[in-house]
Design an enzyme around this catalytic site. Sequence first.
Site, PDB file in Angstrom:
ATOM      1  N   TYR A 114     -22.457  -1.732   4.038  1.00 59.88           N
ATOM      2  CA  TYR A 114     -22.505  -0.572   3.355  1.00 59.88           C
ATOM      3  C   TYR A 114     -24.083  -0.167   3.944  1.00 59.88           C
ATOM      4  CZ  TYR A 114     -21.576   3.671   0.657  1.00 59.88           C
ATOM      5  OH  TYR A 114     -21.147   4.747   0.288  1.00 59.88           O
ATOM      6  N   LYS A 149       8.042  -0.921   2.490  1.00 56.60           N
ATOM      7  CA  LYS A 149       7.853  -0.592   3.847  1.00 56.60           C
ATOM      8  C   LYS A 149       6.358  -1.141   4.556  1.00 56.60           C
ATOM      9  CE  LYS A 149       9.783   1.469   7.379  1.00 56.60           C
ATOM     10  NZ  LYS A 149      11.585   1.507   7.413  1.00 56.60           N
TER      11      LYS A 149
END
Length: 398
Positions: free
Chosen positions: A47, A102
């Site tokens: 970060y 999925k």
Amino acid sequence: MASEIVNPTNELADAGLDPAFALHRGGKMAVTATVPVRDADDLSLAYTPGVARVCGAIAEQPELVHEYTWKSSVVAVVTDGSAVLGLGDIGPEASLPVMEGKAILFKQFGGVDAVPIALDCRDPDEIVETVARLAPSFGGVNLEDISAPRCFEIERRLQERLDIPVFHDDQHGTAVVTLAALRNAALLSGRPLAELRVVISGAGAAGVAIAKILLGAGVGDVVVCDRKGIVSGDRDDLTDVKRELAALTNRGGLSGPLAAALDGADVFVGVSGGTVPEEAVAKMAPGAFIFAMANPDPEIHPVVAAKYASVVATGRSDYPNQINNVLAFPGIFAGALGVRATRITEGMKLAAAEALAAVVADELSPSRVIPSPFDERVAPTVAAAVAEAARSEGVARA
């Protein structure tokens, strides 16, 4: 897949006795990090301030996004919940278990990360605009369970607008696997595709796509039937999509009900539901192929089909020759993402079908014209063929 919606507040579910509810509790997927954040040094790289250097580089050279983010390995699985499996229009929230499923199939079978996105809108303009605005985060878009005929327009417009693959799996995944199974059935019987007449029951998303890919592969003739019978140019009740279909199919000029189309037909492909009378099945050509793919109840029961057909396939996992989209979409997207393809072309779909058929070409039997979804050869073989086709067709960027 069961067609009734189970009430999650029933005693069986609350008691934890239903294994489906037990498996789905808390969802079926999560986001995990691929890098450690163990201390201040890790944090400063993952970060701020380290991330700023990477962002600046991408701002100057946008193509670096593929190298320094997950963009080229992640797919958006997008639905509006309007045509979910055998459940129909159940809305975006109720569609999420299917979209999660999925997504985990993408990862399990193709090594591709996927994010379920269920949209609370139905208007094609709104869906196209929403997906287009989300697209910078993804390397591809898998449209899922969007009802016809809106699905055709939505896919076409997104393909025109975006420079990443957009693929409506209900159409093209089904078509690719069907073609692969038909190739092997024809090979097993010694009949060329050009001599086959195929009857498709169902003129929705899957039926239209199957018709087009079969014709593109060289099948001799395709006749498509909807609820009112054969889709033919003499009908005055056709949608734009069906008028286009009528112009491409039915070279013999047939008209009438499904039974008329089946008389002497070599192949039946069912993507519609309902039941085909046995007397109509009996009039098919000797040694026919029957692919009855409605779930949970095939249009022609496998026991009945076996009386008249040399090869029988269904959409179910408890019978041989399951026509399952999981044989196609993970490898297709893995191949397309691997070369940073701008789209998935007809040539790439045909290459996928040929590669899928080839996996079991040396093992053919009436009960094995298509691989098992758990055959570890499938996704890598399909991905390699799709990547090669993308390069040959000029849509690869890597």
